[in-house]
Design an enzyme around this catalytic site. Structure first.
Site, mmCIF file in Angstrom:
data_model
loop_
_atom_site.group_PDB
_atom_site.id
_atom_site.type_symbol
_atom_site.label_atom_id
_atom_site.label_comp_id
_atom_site.label_asym_id
_atom_site.label_seq_id
_atom_site.Cartn_x
_atom_site.Cartn_y
_atom_site.Cartn_z
ATOM 1 N N ASP A 104 43.564 35.884 48.004
ATOM 2 C CA ASP A 104 43.664 35.621 46.579
ATOM 3 C C ASP A 104 42.328 35.184 45.986
ATOM 4 O OD1 ASP A 104 44.496 34.894 44.044
ATOM 5 O OD2 ASP A 104 45.346 32.977 44.705
ATOM 6 N N ASP A 291 41.276 39.352 39.680
ATOM 7 C CA ASP A 291 42.167 38.474 40.429
ATOM 8 C C ASP A 291 43.113 39.268 41.324
ATOM 9 O OD1 ASP A 291 43.809 36.506 41.347
ATOM 10 O OD2 ASP A 291 44.358 35.715 39.388
#
Length: 507
Positions: A104, A291
């Site tokens: 992430d 992201d």
């Protein structure tokens, strides 16, 4: 669970998940490490589980989201892993204990469930770290808490050897999660999260895994890159390369833009075009974040509304409500005409239970055993309850049956949609417009095949827009979060050494 929660859950019946798991890792002689990702078949269970997470995220405020920019803050938001959960295998300890973790770029800590997690159901469905079984474990004990929309994970820091592919990061600080409340992590297909953001947003000022890879000389170059395979028919889910890029997975040159704010991988972008026409919203610039932990593409509601209007999107709540009316409307109406108690109509047709006073979802108990049944029953029951009230109201005014059914369908169009998720007509996908982002002065097109998600075939097919809204006011915003929808068609390089992000057409 609360009336408000049940009502909101009824609306959340869309947004398919691609689940990706680690398939392989390969360390090359050139100083790079390749982590392979593998897809799972799309299914309705994962779609519904992901939508529940989106509901939770709906309670975020812009203030919560950006409190991370305080270096001393111990708060970091977990994002919705909706349409693609790309995760890989890591190990912790000696001998190695295996975990699956989201890679992430929107957070900076590594956390996994702890063997000391006793009171969260989610911990019993995932691998748990057992410190007593590792000879390289070092006690730390510093408390840690990571908050998201409607809950948090919490626990404490520990130190141990972490292995990512063929790389061993010795004495890595990570969080043992002792509390994982809610359904989100229960239904997740990953155990924990490995953050690849900047240290500025690391909980507890912890040194991220990626930083230690670089500082200990484990990678050739201080860069890592993502290739996310969005082809649902291909079993290979994608690849992360630590220390370089794989030229097989992009064509042409990368367009690089500097990181403007450390924490997230944030940069400036230009205006957006819809079908070749500029929106003007970002003509003077907007901020964006690359992201990997966000599956959809999030932006200001003003432009998202423009996009969804152009693609003919309607609220998902509306679509699901109309499904109930179409399949069960006449049966419900016949029951009401026969003087059946409106509170019992939905239980009679099998969409709800009845506790003696009102209808209830039949799926609450089964949420641990079968997340699909719970979420489907809850949603269908709530939609039926609303329609029953509407129909009874019209009957009391002596309206015709044709008018009553039409009225119920009309009301479906006006159900509030808490998360701005939108459904589209699958038959129109091929004629939908190109949406173009301007980054580094160059256009980056998203086709309907990039931003529309489809599950099922024929009359059973359901399609969902990959655009969702979140408004971040100035000076932090307007802000776009370019998640997996954007990173799928565009190979993405995170250049830590030069503090920049690069995009090139993925192949």
């Amino acid at each position: 669970m609360g009336t408000r929660f049940q009502s909101l859950l009824a609306f959340l019946l869309s947004c398919l998940i691609f689940i990706s798991a680690a398939s392989s890792s390969e360390q090359k002689g050139d100083g790079t490490l390749r982590i392979g990702l593998k897809k799972r078949k799309l299914d309705r269970a994962n779609r519904l589980a992901s939508q529940l997470f989106l509901k939770n995220r709906g309670s975020w405020s812009p203030k919560d989201y950006f409190r991370l920019n305080d270096a001393n803050s111990d708060i970091v938001p977990l994002k919705n892993y909706l349409d693609a959960q790309y995760y890989g295998e890591i190990t912790i300890g000696t001998p190695p204990q295996k975990f699956t973790a989201i890679f992430d770029t929107g957070s900076s800590n590594l956390w996994v469930p702890s063997s000391n997690c006793y009171f969260s159901i989610a911990c019993y469905f995932h691998s748990k770290y057992k410190a007593r079984d590792s000879s390289t474990y070092k006690r730390n004990g510093k408390p840690a808490s990571i908050r998201y929309g409607t809950g948090a994970i919490s626990g404490y820091f520990s130190n141990d050897d972490v292995k990512v592919g063929g790389l061993v990061i010795k004495d890595q600080e990570f969080i043992e999660a002792t509390s994982e409340p809610g359904i989100t992590f229960l239904l997740a297909k990953f155990d924990g999260i490995l953050g690849l953001g900047f240290k500025e947003i690391a909980v507890g000022n912890s040194t991220p895994v990626w930083y230690n890879m670089v500082e200990k000389g484990l990678v050739k170059e201080p860069i890592f890159s993502f290739w996310l395979n969005r082809n649902p028919e291909d079993p290979e889910g994608g690849q992360i390369v630590f220390g370089g890029v794989d030229p097989k997975h992009f064509k042409g040159e990368h367009t690089y833009v500097p990181v403007t704010r450390k924490g997230y991988w944030q940069f400036d972008m230009g205006d957006l075009n819809i079908a070749g026409k500029p929106t003007g919203y970002c003509a003077n610039g907007c901020s964006a974040i690359a992201d990997s932990g966000t599956s959809l593409l999030t932006g200001p509601s003003t432009v998202i509304t423009m996009i969804n209007h152009a693609i003919g999107a309607v609220g998902i709540a509306s679509q699901e409500c109309k499904t109930v009316i179409g399949q069960y409307g006449q049966t419900m109406l016949d029951s009401l005409v026969s003087q059946v108690d409106p509170r019992k109509v939905c239980s009679q047709i099998g969409l709800c239970g009845f506790d003696g006073t009102h209808s209830v979802s039949m799926g609450i108990k089964s949420v641990v055993e079968d997340g699909v049944s719970s979420l489907l029953n809850e949603a269908m029951c709530s939609a039926c309850e609303m329609a029953s009230v509407w129909m009874q109201s019209e009957l009391s005014q002596n309206q015709t049956q044709e008018r009553i059914l039409a009225y119920a369908a009309e009301l479906c169009d006006h159900i509030p949609n808490p998360n701005q998720q939108s459904a589209v007509d699958c038959e129109r996908v091929s004629s939908m417009p190109i949406v173009t982002f301007t980054i580094g002065g160059k256009p980056f097109d998203l086709s309907p095949q990039d931003y529309i998600f489809k599950i099922g075939d024929g009359v059973q097919a359901q399609c969902t827009s990959g655009f969702t809204a979140m408004d971040i006011p100035p000076p932090r915003g307007p802000l776009w979060i370019l998640g997996d929808i954007f990173m799928g068609p565009y190979h993405t390089v995170f250049d830590y050494g030069k503090t920049r992000v690069g995009f090139a057409k993925a192949t």
